[in-house]
Scaffold this motif. Structure first.
Motif, PDB file in Angstrom:
ATOM      1  N   GLN A   1      12.812 -22.046 -16.006  1.00  0.00           N
ATOM      2  CA  GLN A   1      12.688 -20.791 -17.008  1.00  0.00           C
ATOM      3  C   GLN A   1      12.521 -19.490 -16.529  1.00  0.00           C
ATOM      4  N   GLU A   2      13.253 -18.778 -16.650  1.00  0.00           N
ATOM      5  CA  GLU A   2      13.037 -17.127 -16.261  1.00  0.00           C
ATOM      6  C   GLU A   2      12.900 -16.422 -17.487  1.00  0.00           C
ATOM      7  N   ALA A   3      11.945 -15.561 -17.333  1.00  0.00           N
ATOM      8  CA  ALA A   3      11.711 -14.423 -18.453  1.00  0.00           C
ATOM      9  C   ALA A   3      12.420 -13.370 -18.437  1.00  0.00           C
ATOM     10  N   CYS A   4      13.390 -13.257 -17.623  1.00  0.00           N
ATOM     11  CA  CYS A   4      14.261 -12.105 -17.637  1.00  0.00           C
ATOM     12  C   CYS A   4      15.737 -12.355 -16.944  1.00  0.00           C
ATOM     13  N   SER A   5      16.682 -11.653 -17.486  1.00  0.00           N
ATOM     14  CA  SER A   5      17.977 -11.981 -16.672  1.00  0.00           C
ATOM     15  C   SER A   5      18.173 -11.039 -15.431  1.00  0.00           C
ATOM     16  N   HIS A   6      18.489 -11.826 -14.341  1.00  0.00           N
ATOM     17  CA  HIS A   6      18.896 -10.657 -13.296  1.00  0.00           C
ATOM     18  C   HIS A   6      20.030 -11.573 -12.743  1.00  0.00           C
ATOM     19  N   HIS A   7      20.814 -10.679 -11.784  1.00  0.00           N
ATOM     20  CA  HIS A   7      21.945 -10.863 -11.017  1.00  0.00           C
ATOM     21  C   HIS A   7      21.774 -12.070 -10.172  1.00  0.00           C
TER      22      HIS A   7
ATOM     23  N   HIS B   1       8.464 -22.681 -14.691  1.00  0.00           N
ATOM     24  CA  HIS B   1       8.668 -21.060 -15.029  1.00  0.00           C
ATOM     25  C   HIS B   1       8.451 -20.167 -14.028  1.00  0.00           C
ATOM     26  N   CYS B   2       9.294 -18.941 -14.245  1.00  0.00           N
ATOM     27  CA  CYS B   2       8.925 -18.068 -12.997  1.00  0.00           C
ATOM     28  C   CYS B   2       7.488 -17.532 -13.439  1.00  0.00           C
ATOM     29  N   GLY B   3       7.224 -16.490 -12.510  1.00  0.00           N
ATOM     30  CA  GLY B   3       5.857 -15.803 -12.684  1.00  0.00           C
ATOM     31  C   GLY B   3       5.960 -15.053 -14.177  1.00  0.00           C
ATOM     32  N   GLY B   4       6.805 -14.747 -14.751  1.00  0.00           N
ATOM     33  CA  GLY B   4       6.611 -14.132 -16.083  1.00  0.00           C
ATOM     34  C   GLY B   4       6.084 -12.587 -15.808  1.00  0.00           C
ATOM     35  N   CYS B   5       6.447 -11.900 -14.884  1.00  0.00           N
ATOM     36  CA  CYS B   5       5.890 -10.608 -14.634  1.00  0.00           C
ATOM     37  C   CYS B   5       6.195  -9.784 -15.844  1.00  0.00           C
ATOM     38  N   THR B   6       7.247  -9.899 -16.433  1.00  0.00           N
ATOM     39  CA  THR B   6       7.762  -9.018 -17.748  1.00  0.00           C
ATOM     40  C   THR B   6       7.229  -9.650 -18.962  1.00  0.00           C
ATOM     41  N   LEU B   7       6.521 -10.798 -19.075  1.00  0.00           N
ATOM     42  CA  LEU B   7       5.911 -11.109 -20.208  1.00  0.00           C
ATOM     43  C   LEU B   7       4.337 -10.744 -20.399  1.00  0.00           C
TER      44      LEU B   7
HETATM   45  S1  SF4 Z   1       8.896 -13.454 -12.316  1.00  0.00           S
HETATM   46 FE1  SF4 Z   1       9.459 -11.617 -13.287  1.00  0.00          FE
HETATM   47  S2  SF4 Z   1      11.293 -10.758 -12.423  1.00  0.00           S
HETATM   48 FE2  SF4 Z   1      11.372 -12.758 -11.876  1.00  0.00          FE
HETATM   49  S3  SF4 Z   1      12.515 -13.620 -13.169  1.00  0.00           S
HETATM   50 FE3  SF4 Z   1      10.319 -13.655 -13.833  1.00  0.00          FE
HETATM   51  S4  SF4 Z   1      10.135 -12.025 -15.413  1.00  0.00           S
HETATM   52 FE4  SF4 Z   1      12.041 -11.811 -14.190  1.00  0.00          FE
END
Ligand code: SF4
Length: 426
Positions: free
Chosen positions: A306-312, A359-365
């Protein structure tokens, strides 16, 4: 949007029926025409966000949502989007036209209570007579507990009578959660403690800037008056040699944990940005327990990434390539890894089919948003961990990076003992 402090902002959701005055309230609070206002019901078709400083609360994000009484197939989708916003908000205002309370508001109140979101009711009155009537009401009028606060305001959609918003601001101050975020790292160091941050600047690093956890770590180190040295992984060894006294803490990116752990003498406390973010955002012992579950993966098991944001996606993307590869090596064969990306986490089917969530680090959450995800995983009886811990585990250094956090280390060891006991009895 590039707002490094966004996760720390108070997220305020404005909910209510079409034309109840949510957008007028949003515009009045921010003093701008951030949301389109019109007498036509259903003007707001997607949640509108406004990032601002709102005295006396400080930095906030206002989320103006589509009406809860929208009709038709498209209307139902808009209502679903409004309700999805519940995942994101720290507090909510239920906006009423005058004091009109009915089934849509009652359903919303139940959803807010179920999601544990503190909320208040705002009666947006069209004229003085409606205002007087609203002021005679109490929460019991809406069959709400007496603890639900109520504010009355009068907005005409284009201008704001002086003082009309004072009650709304006071209401928000009452609703604001009091919990303080723990520090990122400064409590791990003595005064003027020596800190080494290892921040690789390879092809996956954003051009010309540092990623958010690195920026936050530097800021927290400065706030804590640490003696902070920031280097790339290539300079880590040279940095250690150049220091007269060893660092009292090294923090590195998880992706270079193996070489840094090999370079840094074992007596130097070492951890990763991922572990720090896990502690800041939610429940580090719970994620450490979740990491232990990776040891029991078997070929073919489903893992939700699970990633909390979409990125390329990048070549050798961490969520799409590196983590599945590491986990497959741990499991001894290919896994069924499914990646979900985005701000919302509503694919409960995917959640329930998985054995583990990574889960990703969730830095935007925000901390609250991440905590909700942890609660969802716990309710589904799912183990959850994060990218960094999965990498450290796969590299055989998880215990070392958890060592600065005895409760998390103990939780991981306990989960491993439980696993061993289960395997013996199987
Ligand atoms: S760690 Fe941050 S930049 Fe990376 S996928 Fe998660 S929310 Fe997005």
């Amino acid at each position: 949007m590039s707002d490094a402090r966004r996760p720390q902002r108070l997220h305020i959701g404005l909910f209510g029926r079409r034309n109840a005055g949510k957008s007028s309230l949003c515009n009045a609070l921010c003093g701008q025409d951030a949301a389109l206002v019109s007498p036509v019901p259903g003007t707001t078709t997607d949640p509108v966000e406004k990032v601002m400083e709102l005295a006396p609360l400080g930095p906030v994000v206002l989320l103006d949502t589509p009406g809860l009484d929208d009709a038709g197939e498209l209307g139902a989708q808009r209502v679903a989007r409004s309700l999805r916003t519940l995942e994101e908000v720290d507090v909510a205002l239920v906006v009423l036209e005058d004091s009109l309370w009915g089934p849509p508001e009652a359903r919303l109140a139940a959803a807010l209570q179920a999601a544990d979101v503190p909320f208040g009711v705002v009666c947006n009155c069209r004229d003085a007579a409606a205002e007087q009537a609203a002021r005679r009401l109490g929460p019991e009028t809406f069959a709400l507990p007496a603890s639900i606060p109520l504010a009355v305001c009068r907005l005409d959609g284009t201008s704001t009578p002086a003082g009309a918003l004072d009650e709304v601001r006071e209401l928000l101050v009452r609703l604001r959660p009091q919990e303080e975020e723990p520090p990122l790292l400064r409590d791990l160091l003595p005064p003027r403690g020596r800190l080494l941050l290892v921040c690789p600047q390879d092809g996956s690093a954003p051009k010309g800037r540092l990623i958010m956890p690195q920026v936050q770590a530097i800021r927290d180190a400065l706030d804590g008056h640490a003696l902070c040295l920031v280097v790339t992984d290539e300079e880590c060894g040279a940095a250690l040699e150049s220091l007269r006294e060893a660092p009292q803490l090294i923090v590195c990116d998880s992706q270079v944990i193996a070489p840094v752990a090999a370079t840094a003498p074992p007596e130097i406390p070492l951890t990763t940005f991922s572990v720090l973010m896990a502690r800041l955002k939610g429940d580090l012992p719970l994620l450490a327990r979740g990491a232990a579950a990776l040891h029991s993966l078997r070929p073919g098991d489903t893992v939700l990434i699970q990633e909390a944001c979409s990125h390329h996606p990048q070549e050798d993307d961490i969520g799409r390539v590196k983590i599945p590869r590491l986990l497959a090596r741990l499991a001894g064969g290919e896994l069924d890894c499914r990646l979900l990306a985005g701000r919302h986490w509503q694919d409960y089917d995917a959640i329930q089919q998985a054995r583990v969530v990574v889960h990703c680090g969730g830095c935007t959450l925000s901390r609250r948003q991440m905590t909700r995800r942890l609660v969802t995983a716990r309710r589904a009886r799912l183990s959850m961990t994060n990218y960094g811990m999965a990498i450290s585990l796969a590299q055989g250094v998880l215990e070392r990076v958890l060592s600065p956090f005895p409760d998390a280390l103990a939780a991981y060891r306990e989960a491993r003992l439980d696993q061993s006991a289960r395997q013996r009895h199987a």
